[in-house]
Write a protein that holds these residues in place. Structure first.
Motif, PDB file in Angstrom:
ATOM      1  N   ALA A  49      50.105  -6.439 -10.648  1.00 56.50           N
ATOM      2  CA  ALA A  49      51.638  -6.247 -11.308  1.00 56.50           C
ATOM      3  C   ALA A  49      51.922  -5.579 -12.560  1.00 56.50           C
ATOM      4  CB  ALA A  49      52.133  -7.815 -11.293  1.00 56.50           C
ATOM      5  N   LYS A  50      50.581  -5.017 -13.143  1.00 53.26           N
ATOM      6  CA  LYS A  50      50.654  -4.491 -14.478  1.00 53.26           C
ATOM      7  C   LYS A  50      49.904  -3.007 -14.433  1.00 53.26           C
ATOM      8  CE  LYS A  50      49.826  -8.727 -16.949  1.00 53.26           C
ATOM      9  NZ  LYS A  50      49.123  -9.439 -17.760  1.00 53.26           N
ATOM     10  N   THR A  51      49.076  -2.698 -13.468  1.00 51.49           N
ATOM     11  CA  THR A  51      48.541  -1.484 -13.390  1.00 51.49           C
ATOM     12  C   THR A  51      48.948  -0.883 -12.055  1.00 51.49           C
ATOM     13  OG1 THR A  51      46.460  -2.179 -12.623  1.00 51.49           O
ATOM     14  CG2 THR A  51      46.800  -1.636 -15.054  1.00 51.49           C
ATOM     15  N   LEU A  52      49.077   0.551 -11.725  1.00 52.51           N
ATOM     16  CA  LEU A  52      49.339   0.969 -10.630  1.00 52.51           C
ATOM     17  C   LEU A  52      48.293   1.650  -9.992  1.00 52.51           C
ATOM     18  CD1 LEU A  52      52.615   3.179 -11.565  1.00 52.51           C
ATOM     19  CD2 LEU A  52      52.488   0.818 -10.763  1.00 52.51           C
ATOM     20  N   THR A  53      47.720   0.894  -9.096  1.00 49.83           N
ATOM     21  CA  THR A  53      46.392   1.104  -8.293  1.00 49.83           C
ATOM     22  C   THR A  53      46.643   1.423  -7.028  1.00 49.83           C
ATOM     23  OG1 THR A  53      45.984  -1.132  -8.177  1.00 49.83           O
ATOM     24  CG2 THR A  53      45.142  -0.472 -10.117  1.00 49.83           C
ATOM     25  N   GLY A  54      47.663   1.755  -6.396  1.00 52.10           N
ATOM     26  CA  GLY A  54      47.800   1.915  -5.083  1.00 52.10           C
ATOM     27  C   GLY A  54      48.761   1.052  -4.143  1.00 52.10           C
ATOM     28  N   TRP A  55      48.941  -0.397  -4.715  1.00 51.84           N
ATOM     29  CA  TRP A  55      49.425  -1.230  -4.223  1.00 51.84           C
ATOM     30  C   TRP A  55      51.049  -0.816  -4.255  1.00 51.84           C
ATOM     31  CZ3 TRP A  55      53.739  -3.195  -7.141  1.00 51.84           C
ATOM     32  CH2 TRP A  55      53.383  -3.036  -8.486  1.00 51.84           C
ATOM     33  N   GLU A  56      51.561  -0.170  -5.081  1.00 49.12           N
ATOM     34  CA  GLU A  56      53.148   0.022  -5.219  1.00 49.12           C
ATOM     35  C   GLU A  56      53.384   0.937  -3.924  1.00 49.12           C
ATOM     36  OE1 GLU A  56      50.757   3.191  -7.475  1.00 49.12           O
ATOM     37  OE2 GLU A  56      50.511   0.970  -7.322  1.00 49.12           O
ATOM     38  N   GLY A  70      55.214 -15.659 -10.863  1.00 51.44           N
ATOM     39  CA  GLY A  70      55.470 -16.451 -12.340  1.00 51.44           C
ATOM     40  C   GLY A  70      54.790 -17.836 -12.392  1.00 51.44           C
ATOM     41  N   LYS A  71      55.251 -18.179 -13.298  1.00 54.06           N
ATOM     42  CA  LYS A  71      54.633 -19.649 -13.665  1.00 54.06           C
ATOM     43  C   LYS A  71      55.324 -20.620 -12.692  1.00 54.06           C
ATOM     44  CE  LYS A  71      54.865 -23.373 -17.247  1.00 54.06           C
ATOM     45  NZ  LYS A  71      53.813 -23.947 -16.729  1.00 54.06           N
ATOM     46  N   SER A  72      54.698 -21.587 -12.092  1.00 51.17           N
ATOM     47  CA  SER A  72      54.997 -22.685 -11.511  1.00 51.17           C
ATOM     48  C   SER A  72      56.157 -23.134 -11.843  1.00 51.17           C
ATOM     49  CB  SER A  72      53.764 -23.466 -10.900  1.00 51.17           C
ATOM     50  OG  SER A  72      54.354 -24.587 -10.280  1.00 51.17           O
ATOM     51  N   VAL A  73      57.287 -23.475 -10.996  1.00 55.20           N
ATOM     52  CA  VAL A  73      58.377 -24.375 -11.665  1.00 55.20           C
ATOM     53  C   VAL A  73      57.968 -25.894 -11.131  1.00 55.20           C
ATOM     54  CG1 VAL A  73      60.007 -22.324 -11.185  1.00 55.20           C
ATOM     55  CG2 VAL A  73      59.493 -24.174  -9.344  1.00 55.20           C
ATOM     56  N   ASP A  74      56.939 -25.941 -10.735  1.00 51.17           N
ATOM     57  CA  ASP A  74      56.402 -27.621 -10.332  1.00 51.17           C
ATOM     58  C   ASP A  74      55.830 -27.971 -11.674  1.00 51.17           C
ATOM     59  OD1 ASP A  74      55.942 -29.647  -9.154  1.00 51.17           O
ATOM     60  OD2 ASP A  74      54.254 -29.109  -8.269  1.00 51.17           O
ATOM     61  N   CYS A  75      56.644 -28.248 -12.626  1.00 56.64           N
ATOM     62  CA  CYS A  75      56.221 -28.841 -13.962  1.00 56.64           C
ATOM     63  C   CYS A  75      57.249 -29.444 -14.473  1.00 56.64           C
ATOM     64  CB  CYS A  75      55.789 -27.663 -14.735  1.00 56.64           C
ATOM     65  SG  CYS A  75      57.054 -26.303 -15.246  1.00 56.64           S
ATOM     66  N   ARG A  76      57.072 -30.229 -15.604  1.00 57.34           N
ATOM     67  CA  ARG A  76      58.309 -30.526 -16.385  1.00 57.34           C
ATOM     68  C   ARG A  76      58.945 -29.750 -17.029  1.00 57.34           C
ATOM     69  NH1 ARG A  76      57.967 -36.428 -17.359  1.00 57.34           N
ATOM     70  NH2 ARG A  76      55.777 -37.188 -16.708  1.00 57.34           N
ATOM     71  N   TYR A  77      60.275 -29.790 -17.168  1.00 57.84           N
ATOM     72  CA  TYR A  77      61.185 -28.857 -17.828  1.00 57.84           C
ATOM     73  C   TYR A  77      61.339 -28.776 -19.224  1.00 57.84           C
ATOM     74  CZ  TYR A  77      62.366 -27.176 -13.269  1.00 57.84           C
ATOM     75  OH  TYR A  77      61.918 -26.401 -11.880  1.00 57.84           O
ATOM     76  N   GLU A  84      58.274 -20.309 -20.632  1.00 52.46           N
ATOM     77  CA  GLU A  84      57.297 -19.437 -19.850  1.00 52.46           C
ATOM     78  C   GLU A  84      57.676 -19.249 -18.476  1.00 52.46           C
ATOM     79  OE1 GLU A  84      53.254 -21.463 -19.805  1.00 52.46           O
ATOM     80  OE2 GLU A  84      53.763 -22.183 -21.966  1.00 52.46           O
ATOM     81  N   ILE A  85      58.541 -20.132 -17.757  1.00 51.80           N
ATOM     82  CA  ILE A  85      58.940 -19.765 -16.593  1.00 51.80           C
ATOM     83  C   ILE A  85      59.888 -18.449 -16.610  1.00 51.80           C
ATOM     84  CG2 ILE A  85      60.467 -20.518 -14.684  1.00 51.80           C
ATOM     85  CD1 ILE A  85      59.632 -23.478 -15.262  1.00 51.80           C
ATOM     86  N   LEU A  86      60.760 -18.564 -17.506  1.00 50.34           N
ATOM     87  CA  LEU A  86      61.656 -17.346 -17.605  1.00 50.34           C
ATOM     88  C   LEU A  86      60.815 -16.190 -18.020  1.00 50.34           C
ATOM     89  CD1 LEU A  86      64.383 -16.051 -17.674  1.00 50.34           C
ATOM     90  CD2 LEU A  86      64.598 -16.799 -20.079  1.00 50.34           C
ATOM     91  N   ALA A  87      59.872 -16.323 -19.082  1.00 53.65           N
ATOM     92  CA  ALA A  87      59.224 -14.962 -19.370  1.00 53.65           C
ATOM     93  C   ALA A  87      58.226 -14.446 -18.276  1.00 53.65           C
ATOM     94  CB  ALA A  87      58.483 -15.350 -20.532  1.00 53.65           C
ATOM     95  N   SER A  88      57.977 -15.308 -17.593  1.00 47.01           N
ATOM     96  CA  SER A  88      56.919 -14.806 -16.531  1.00 47.01           C
ATOM     97  C   SER A  88      57.636 -14.030 -15.240  1.00 47.01           C
ATOM     98  CB  SER A  88      55.948 -16.060 -15.776  1.00 47.01           C
ATOM     99  OG  SER A  88      57.123 -16.792 -15.128  1.00 47.01           O
ATOM    100  N   ARG A  89      59.197 -14.064 -15.315  1.00 46.39           N
ATOM    101  CA  ARG A  89      59.651 -13.405 -14.239  1.00 46.39           C
ATOM    102  C   ARG A  89      60.523 -12.263 -14.820  1.00 46.39           C
ATOM    103  NH1 ARG A  89      58.499 -18.372 -13.203  1.00 46.39           N
ATOM    104  NH2 ARG A  89      58.329 -18.812 -10.767  1.00 46.39           N
ATOM    105  N   VAL A  90      60.250 -11.941 -16.068  1.00 41.28           N
ATOM    106  CA  VAL A  90      61.422 -10.834 -16.619  1.00 41.28           C
ATOM    107  C   VAL A  90      60.696  -9.955 -17.498  1.00 41.28           C
ATOM    108  CG1 VAL A  90      63.435 -12.258 -16.395  1.00 41.28           C
ATOM    109  CG2 VAL A  90      62.292 -12.165 -18.621  1.00 41.28           C
ATOM    110  N   ILE A  91      59.320 -10.081 -17.463  1.00 40.28           N
ATOM    111  CA  ILE A  91      58.675  -9.115 -18.075  1.00 40.28           C
ATOM    112  C   ILE A  91      58.944  -7.552 -17.553  1.00 40.28           C
ATOM    113  CG2 ILE A  91      56.290  -7.906 -18.580  1.00 40.28           C
ATOM    114  CD1 ILE A  91      55.338 -11.022 -18.679  1.00 40.28           C
ATOM    115  N   VAL A  92      59.484  -6.436 -18.512  1.00 40.99           N
ATOM    116  CA  VAL A  92      59.755  -5.371 -18.067  1.00 40.99           C
ATOM    117  C   VAL A  92      58.388  -4.280 -18.305  1.00 40.99           C
ATOM    118  CG1 VAL A  92      61.169  -3.424 -18.170  1.00 40.99           C
ATOM    119  CG2 VAL A  92      61.983  -5.610 -18.411  1.00 40.99           C
ATOM    120  N   LEU A  93      57.789  -3.698 -17.305  1.00 43.35           N
ATOM    121  CA  LEU A  93      56.848  -2.804 -17.208  1.00 43.35           C
ATOM    122  C   LEU A  93      57.119  -1.455 -17.258  1.00 43.35           C
ATOM    123  CD1 LEU A  93      54.747  -4.497 -14.508  1.00 43.35           C
ATOM    124  CD2 LEU A  93      54.466  -4.853 -17.023  1.00 43.35           C
TER     125      LEU A  93
END
Length: 95
Positions: A49-56, A70-77, A84-93
């Protein structure tokens, strides 16, 4: 031709989705940190998800994309876990 992409789909929920949709889509691609392989007509493609190696290229002509990465939501909130949950889903590359 209907094409389904499941990002980070090798876990419990991803495999439930693969089994549920396997007869509905002509092509299913699972993006995974594991090795690339074809198993039971499902195309597992290695990615980070960080480098373009052909998967795209597998994203082209997708009908549906389900992102389970992203970070598992199976944790204490706690405040820290929610950040961490939010940041793991909104990083803009930069593409």
């Amino acid at each position: 031709m209907k094409k389904l992409i499941i990002v980070a789909g090798t876990g419990f929920l991803g495999q439930v989705l693969v089994n549920y949709f396997k007869d509905e889509y002509a092509e299913i691609v699972v993006l995974t940190r594991g090795k690339s392989q074809v198993k039971d007509n499902i195309n597992y493609v290695n990615w980070d998800a960080k480098t373009l190696t052909g998967w795209e290229k597998h994203l082209e002509n997708a009908t549906v994309l389900i992102n389970l990465a992203g970070k598992s939501v199976d944790c204490r909130y706690t405040t820290e876990n929610k950040k961490e949950i939010l940041a793991s889903r909104v990083i803009v590359l930069p593409f």
